[in-house]
Motif scaffolding. Structure first.
Motif, short mmCIF file in Angstrom:
data_model
loop_
_atom_site.label_atom_id
_atom_site.label_comp_id
_atom_site.label_asym_id
_atom_site.label_seq_id
_atom_site.Cartn_x
_atom_site.Cartn_y
_atom_site.Cartn_z
N ILE A 44 0.86 -1.19 0.00
CA ILE A 44 0.00 0.00 0.00
C ILE A 44 0.89 1.23 0.00
O ILE A 44 1.74 1.38 0.87
N SER A 45 0.71 2.11 -0.93
CA SER A 45 1.52 3.33 -0.95
C SER A 45 1.00 4.30 0.10
O SER A 45 -0.13 4.17 0.59
N SER A 46 1.81 5.29 0.46
CA SER A 46 1.41 6.17 1.56
C SER A 46 0.24 7.06 1.18
O SER A 46 -0.35 7.71 2.03
N ALA A 47 -0.14 7.09 -0.09
CA ALA A 47 -1.26 7.92 -0.50
C ALA A 47 -2.56 7.12 -0.55
O ALA A 47 -3.63 7.69 -0.76
N GLU A 48 -2.47 5.81 -0.34
CA GLU A 48 -3.65 4.98 -0.56
C GLU A 48 -4.41 4.70 0.74
O GLU A 48 -4.52 3.55 1.15
#
Lengths: 315, 49, 67
Positions: free
Chosen positions: B13-17
């Protein structure tokens, strides 16, 4: 197989006399039958102690870790693969070692032989595919082929992968051996059944760490079981601690284990911990097409990155 | 080795998701809840009074 | 307090990825189940099988590793 010894002695003696190596590692007769111990020959005279028969199951690569001198070492197929692993992991340099290759037709399973007798075995002789075992309750002639170590019975690389000189002509590799029949059987079990299987498998473990000490891959200066801050695994024979030890040790061998069988051979309780290492070996073949110790120039799968590495377990 | 596969999850999971994060937390929690309490691999410490 | 069983899930989050996502979910006031116990690791590369076994050994009902 017994005939190898003259050639091994001749090569070792020559290497030591010429000063090509400072030490040759081979086998000498152990104090108990079927338990040959490593022999470190530093002078040509020491070579006289060398033996070679069907009880040389110990993996001699174990004694190469971080050595500085030039060493001659006698290597079976599995040993040579462990030596390759040692070289790729920078534990020893290729130039430092002179590999005396010993094509191997399999070593004897000492647990299995001992189980055939009521009393202690006094002596074991071998002759042309037969073993003559003398115990307190009599003498038996046994077929060698029936008593191979389990890993030898399914061995697919009997000849040394690297060698500077061979002690005998290469032997024919076993074809069509099904290496993973037992692993597949366990893979199909439901979790509860698996749990019972491993519970039973490791219930005999006394945590003596003979498997770890016999393993050529277990060369960490401080093993995780000996760490106390933090303590990853308890030191008792608590079933969970025992399993944690075996599971983690197997993980550490993933992609490195050559299935030399040293762990199982060393175990005083006859535990088949190879079930774990073999499962990871199979996973490495399935996921990365990797068999350890076959190529000096190839990096192991767990220290390389490829765009197409399988990642279907990640959401 | 006797621990149900549904107890262990991996994700990326990316930090924007943040939305994906919430989705995955829910999925993981539901999967583990469905399996019930985990008992096999727990080390039971002796009770100290 | 309700006596009903709730799963305890140990979650290992990479500082740069999922930990950030969790933070963002927090500041955005999103709702998610309270069953996870987040542990921040410097990078998913810090992850080790022994963390997972240690979590299970100490009574976790589930383990979630997220990079």
């Amino acid at each position: 197989m017994v005939g190898y010894i003259d050639k091994i002695k001749e090569i070792s003696e020559r290497l030591l006399k010429e000063g090509t190596v400072e030490m040759v590692i081979g086998f000498q007769k152990g104090t108990l039958p079927m338990m040959n111990t490593p022999c470190f020959a530093k002078t040509p005279e020491d070579v006289g102690n060398f033996v070679w028969d069907s009880h040389c199951g110990i993996n001699l690569a174990n004694y190469l870790t971080d050595r500085k001198e030039k060493i001659g070492v006698i290597a079976k197929g599995c040993d040579s693969r462990s030596i390759v692993t040692h070289i790729t992991e920078n534990k020893i340099k290729r130039e430092q070692i002179f590999v005396i290759g010993a094509p191997c037709k399999g070593m004897m399973d000492r647990h299995k032989i001992a189980s055939l007798f009521e009393t202690e075995i006094r002596s074991v002789a071998e002759n042309d595919g037969k073993l003559i075992v003398t115990a307190g309750d009599g003498e038996k002639t046994l077929e060698k082929a029936d008593l191979l170590q389990k890993n030898c019975a399914v061995c697919a690389h009997r000849n040394p992968v690297i060698h500077d000189e061979l002690a005998a002509d290469p032997v024919e590799d076993q074809k069509d051996v099904d290496r993973y029949a037992d692993v597949r059987e366990i893979e199909t079990m439901p979790p509860a059944e698996k749990w019972d299987y491993f519970d039973d498998l490791f219930s005999a473990c006394i945590r003596c760490y003979a498997c770890r000490n016999a393993c050529p891959l277990c060369y960490c200066p401080t093993c995780f079981v000996d760490e106390s801050q933090p303590q990853w695994v308890g030191k008792s024979t608590d079933p969970i601690d025992t399993k944690t030890f075996h599971f983690l040790r197997a993980y550490h061998c993933a992609g490195r284990c050559t299935d030399c069988g040293s762990c199982e051979r060393a175990c005083p309780m006859g535990i088949n911990m190879r079930m774990l290492t073999k499962k990871l070996e199979k996973d490495c073949i399935d996921a990365f097409g990797w068999e350890p110790g076959l190529d000096l120039n190839q990096r192991p799968p767990l220290d390389t990155y490829k765009m197409d590495d399988p990642e279907d377990f990640i959401k | 080795m006797g621990i149900e596969p549904g107890r262990l999850h991996f994700s990326w999971i990316s930090s924007a998701e943040a939305t994906k994060f919430v989705d995955v937390v829910t999925q993981v929690t539901d999967a583990v809840r469905a399996l019930g309490p985990h008992e096999n691999f727990v080390k039971h410490m002796p009770k100290v009074a | 307090m309700s006596t009903e069983w709730e799963p305890k899930i140990v979650a290992f989050f990479c500082n740069w990825c999922t930990y950030g996502a969790a933070d963002l979910a927090g500041v955005s006031r999103m709702q998610y189940p309270p069953n996870i116990r987040a542990i921040r690791i410097p990078c998913a590369g810090r992850m080790s099988p022994k963390f997972i076994l240690a979590a299970f050994r100490n009574g976790a009902d589930g383990v979630w590793v997220s990079g």
